[in-house]
Design a protein around this motif. Sequence first.
Motif, PDB file in Angstrom:
ATOM      1  N   ARG A  23       0.843  -1.204   0.000  1.00 21.01           N
ATOM      2  CA  ARG A  23       0.000   0.000   0.000  1.00 21.01           C
ATOM      3  C   ARG A  23       0.874   1.249   0.000  1.00 21.01           C
ATOM      4  O   ARG A  23       1.792   1.375   0.806  1.00 21.01           O
ATOM      5  N   ALA A  24       0.560   2.171  -0.949  1.00 23.25           N
ATOM      6  CA  ALA A  24       1.281   3.443  -1.027  1.00 23.25           C
ATOM      7  C   ALA A  24       0.509   4.556  -0.352  1.00 23.25           C
ATOM      8  O   ALA A  24       1.088   5.492   0.200  1.00 23.25           O
ATOM      9  N   MET A  25      -0.824   4.474  -0.439  1.00 21.99           N
ATOM     10  CA  MET A  25      -1.671   5.583   0.017  1.00 21.99           C
ATOM     11  C   MET A  25      -3.085   5.054   0.163  1.00 21.99           C
ATOM     12  O   MET A  25      -3.377   3.925  -0.267  1.00 21.99           O
ATOM     13  N   ALA A 124      -1.771   1.456  -8.683  1.00 23.36           N
ATOM     14  CA  ALA A 124      -3.170   1.431  -9.135  1.00 23.36           C
ATOM     15  C   ALA A 124      -3.870   2.724  -8.709  1.00 23.36           C
ATOM     16  O   ALA A 124      -3.917   3.049  -7.526  1.00 23.36           O
ATOM     17  N   LEU A 125      -4.384   3.449  -9.704  1.00 26.25           N
ATOM     18  CA  LEU A 125      -5.149   4.672  -9.408  1.00 26.25           C
ATOM     19  C   LEU A 125      -6.642   4.424  -9.603  1.00 26.25           C
ATOM     20  O   LEU A 125      -7.445   5.356  -9.610  1.00 26.25           O
ATOM     21  N   SER A 126      -6.981   3.152  -9.798  1.00 29.70           N
ATOM     22  CA  SER A 126      -8.371   2.682  -9.767  1.00 29.70           C
ATOM     23  C   SER A 126      -8.258   1.263  -9.215  1.00 29.70           C
ATOM     24  O   SER A 126      -7.157   0.717  -9.168  1.00 29.70           O
ATOM     25  N   ASP A 127      -9.379   0.675  -8.814  1.00 27.78           N
ATOM     26  CA  ASP A 127      -9.305  -0.742  -8.465  1.00 27.78           C
ATOM     27  C   ASP A 127      -8.983  -1.520  -9.744  1.00 27.78           C
ATOM     28  O   ASP A 127      -9.508  -1.191 -10.820  1.00 27.78           O
ATOM     29  N   VAL A 128      -8.127  -2.524  -9.625  1.00 28.19           N
ATOM     30  CA  VAL A 128      -7.782  -3.356 -10.796  1.00 28.19           C
ATOM     31  C   VAL A 128      -8.140  -4.804 -10.445  1.00 28.19           C
ATOM     32  O   VAL A 128      -7.418  -5.478  -9.706  1.00 28.19           O
ATOM     33  N   GLY A 129      -9.288  -5.241 -10.964  1.00 32.66           N
ATOM     34  CA  GLY A 129      -9.774  -6.591 -10.655  1.00 32.66           C
ATOM     35  C   GLY A 129      -9.424  -7.571 -11.764  1.00 32.66           C
ATOM     36  O   GLY A 129      -8.805  -7.200 -12.773  1.00 32.66           O
ATOM     37  N   THR A 174       0.930 -18.120 -14.928  1.00 29.60           N
ATOM     38  CA  THR A 174       1.081 -16.692 -14.605  1.00 29.60           C
ATOM     39  C   THR A 174       0.154 -16.302 -13.460  1.00 29.60           C
ATOM     40  O   THR A 174      -0.816 -16.999 -13.168  1.00 29.60           O
ATOM     41  N   ILE A 175       0.471 -15.157 -12.863  1.00 22.46           N
ATOM     42  CA  ILE A 175      -0.318 -14.685 -11.721  1.00 22.46           C
ATOM     43  C   ILE A 175      -0.921 -13.316 -12.053  1.00 22.46           C
ATOM     44  O   ILE A 175      -0.248 -12.478 -12.669  1.00 22.46           O
ATOM     45  N   ASP A 176      -2.188 -13.125 -11.704  1.00 23.82           N
ATOM     46  CA  ASP A 176      -2.885 -11.855 -11.966  1.00 23.82           C
ATOM     47  C   ASP A 176      -2.550 -10.839 -10.884  1.00 23.82           C
ATOM     48  O   ASP A 176      -2.716 -11.129  -9.696  1.00 23.82           O
ATOM     49  N   VAL A 177      -2.165  -9.661 -11.309  1.00 25.28           N
ATOM     50  CA  VAL A 177      -1.774  -8.625 -10.349  1.00 25.28           C
ATOM     51  C   VAL A 177      -3.005  -7.774 -10.014  1.00 25.28           C
ATOM     52  O   VAL A 177      -3.191  -6.666 -10.522  1.00 25.28           O
ATOM     53  N   VAL A 178      -3.827  -8.345  -9.172  1.00 24.08           N
ATOM     54  CA  VAL A 178      -5.066  -7.667  -8.765  1.00 24.08           C
ATOM     55  C   VAL A 178      -4.720  -6.700  -7.636  1.00 24.08           C
ATOM     56  O   VAL A 178      -4.053  -7.077  -6.669  1.00 24.08           O
ATOM     57  N   LEU A 179      -5.128  -5.448  -7.800  1.00 18.64           N
ATOM     58  CA  LEU A 179      -4.774  -4.398  -6.829  1.00 18.64           C
ATOM     59  C   LEU A 179      -5.975  -3.529  -6.515  1.00 18.64           C
ATOM     60  O   LEU A 179      -6.845  -3.324  -7.375  1.00 18.64           O
ATOM     61  N   LYS A 180      -5.993  -2.996  -5.309  1.00 19.32           N
ATOM     62  CA  LYS A 180      -6.967  -1.959  -4.936  1.00 19.32           C
ATOM     63  C   LYS A 180      -6.328  -0.603  -5.231  1.00 19.32           C
ATOM     64  O   LYS A 180      -5.094  -0.462  -5.168  1.00 19.32           O
ATOM     65  N   ALA A 181      -7.169   0.404  -5.486  1.00 16.96           N
ATOM     66  CA  ALA A 181      -6.637   1.753  -5.708  1.00 16.96           C
ATOM     67  C   ALA A 181      -5.760   2.143  -4.521  1.00 16.96           C
ATOM     68  O   ALA A 181      -6.159   1.964  -3.364  1.00 16.96           O
ATOM     69  N   GLY A 182      -4.565   2.642  -4.817  1.00 16.95           N
ATOM     70  CA  GLY A 182      -3.637   3.048  -3.755  1.00 16.95           C
ATOM     71  C   GLY A 182      -2.594   1.979  -3.449  1.00 16.95           C
ATOM     72  O   GLY A 182      -1.643   2.257  -2.713  1.00 16.95           O
ATOM     73  N   GLU A 183      -2.771   0.780  -4.015  1.00 15.42           N
ATOM     74  CA  GLU A 183      -1.750  -0.268  -3.833  1.00 15.42           C
ATOM     75  C   GLU A 183      -0.838  -0.293  -5.068  1.00 15.42           C
ATOM     76  O   GLU A 183      -1.218   0.167  -6.146  1.00 15.42           O
ATOM     77  N   PHE A 184       0.355  -0.870  -4.877  1.00 13.09           N
ATOM     78  CA  PHE A 184       1.261  -1.024  -6.020  1.00 13.09           C
ATOM     79  C   PHE A 184       1.929  -2.388  -5.996  1.00 13.09           C
ATOM     80  O   PHE A 184       1.941  -3.077  -4.979  1.00 13.09           O
ATOM     81  N   SER A 185       2.439  -2.735  -7.185  1.00 13.23           N
ATOM     82  CA  SER A 185       3.267  -3.942  -7.296  1.00 13.23           C
ATOM     83  C   SER A 185       4.669  -3.473  -7.653  1.00 13.23           C
ATOM     84  O   SER A 185       4.851  -2.370  -8.182  1.00 13.23           O
ATOM     85  N   LEU A 186       5.653  -4.318  -7.385  1.00 14.38           N
ATOM     86  CA  LEU A 186       7.025  -4.077  -7.837  1.00 14.38           C
ATOM     87  C   LEU A 186       7.405  -5.215  -8.765  1.00 14.38           C
ATOM     88  O   LEU A 186       7.109  -6.373  -8.449  1.00 14.38           O
ATOM     89  N   HIS A 187       8.028  -4.886  -9.915  1.00  9.56           N
ATOM     90  CA  HIS A 187       8.529  -5.991 -10.749  1.00  9.56           C
ATOM     91  C   HIS A 187       9.885  -5.678 -11.360  1.00  9.56           C
ATOM     92  O   HIS A 187      10.241  -4.526 -11.578  1.00  9.56           O
TER      93      HIS A 187
END
Length: 277
Positions: A23-25, A124-129, A174-187
């Motif tokens: 979570r970033a924010m 993610a600046l929106s939810d990403v489902g 493969t794995i789906d990078v599902v994120l809520k707005a305000g979360e991030f992934s690192l790759h």
Amino acid sequence: MAGSLSRKEIDGYKKNGYVFPVRAMSSRQALRYADDLESYEISSGGVISGNRRHKVHLLFTWANEIVRNARILDAVESIIGPNIICWTTNYFIKEPMDSAFVSWHQDSTYWGLEPPEIITAWLALSDVGFDSGPMKFLSGSHTSLQISHTDTFSEDNLLTRGQEIDIDVDETKTIDVVLKAGEFSLHHVRLVHGSHPNDSTTRRIGLAIRYIPTHVRQTKVRDSAMLVRGQDDYGHFDPEPSPKRNLDADAIDAHENAMKRQIAALYEGTQRTTMRR
Ligand SMILES: O=C(O)CCC(=O)C(=O)O
């Protein structure tokens, strides 16, 4: 090494080539940043595109604030150390029921950066489902060397050259990078990844932020970038200024200058002088 990731997350990054979600924010803050973007899009008469979709932290104070977000930098520091340069930013936006996609690729293919210690924070600046075309990561693929790619320049492909990796990717692995707005992934820059179209009824907005430790070099052009934490004892990049106000004349000049260099690197061997989409 200092930073905010746990030992387990760092080991996971080393083994798999990614870590998420972090979570970033708050979700509310992320949606405010999406509003900032959308206010610009309304005032400019359309979806952010072309050169303006890239290196946005040179143009907008809100994007500059994002690349300096302490929680993102703390996590990045856990992987690449305390002296951190932001090389670029790219919006990856998919409209509802959009055909836009990202082919399987390694980020390292055309960037010209060595050694391959570049890390992307995808915010993610929106939810990403599952149905909004999330990124998909091929676990462990970052340990392979550079794999060859074929340029397609396909209209719907969000990558600069529409480049596709020259291997078959088994999607069941493969794995789906599902994120809520305000979360991030690192790759990792060598991780094989891609994404399908957005089949949902909401806009999917991600901001990819590319960070490098100061010892990384650009091998193709004399490049520029922005120090966002620590100190730069190498001087491999000309320093880029933060914008004082959104889209002021100095910011626009600095962005044009930086984009010329980036385009020369990314489109090396072609006649292109602007970003494709
Ligand atoms: O947003 C996407 O679907 C792909 C983004 C991507 O390829 C990247 O950030 O490296």
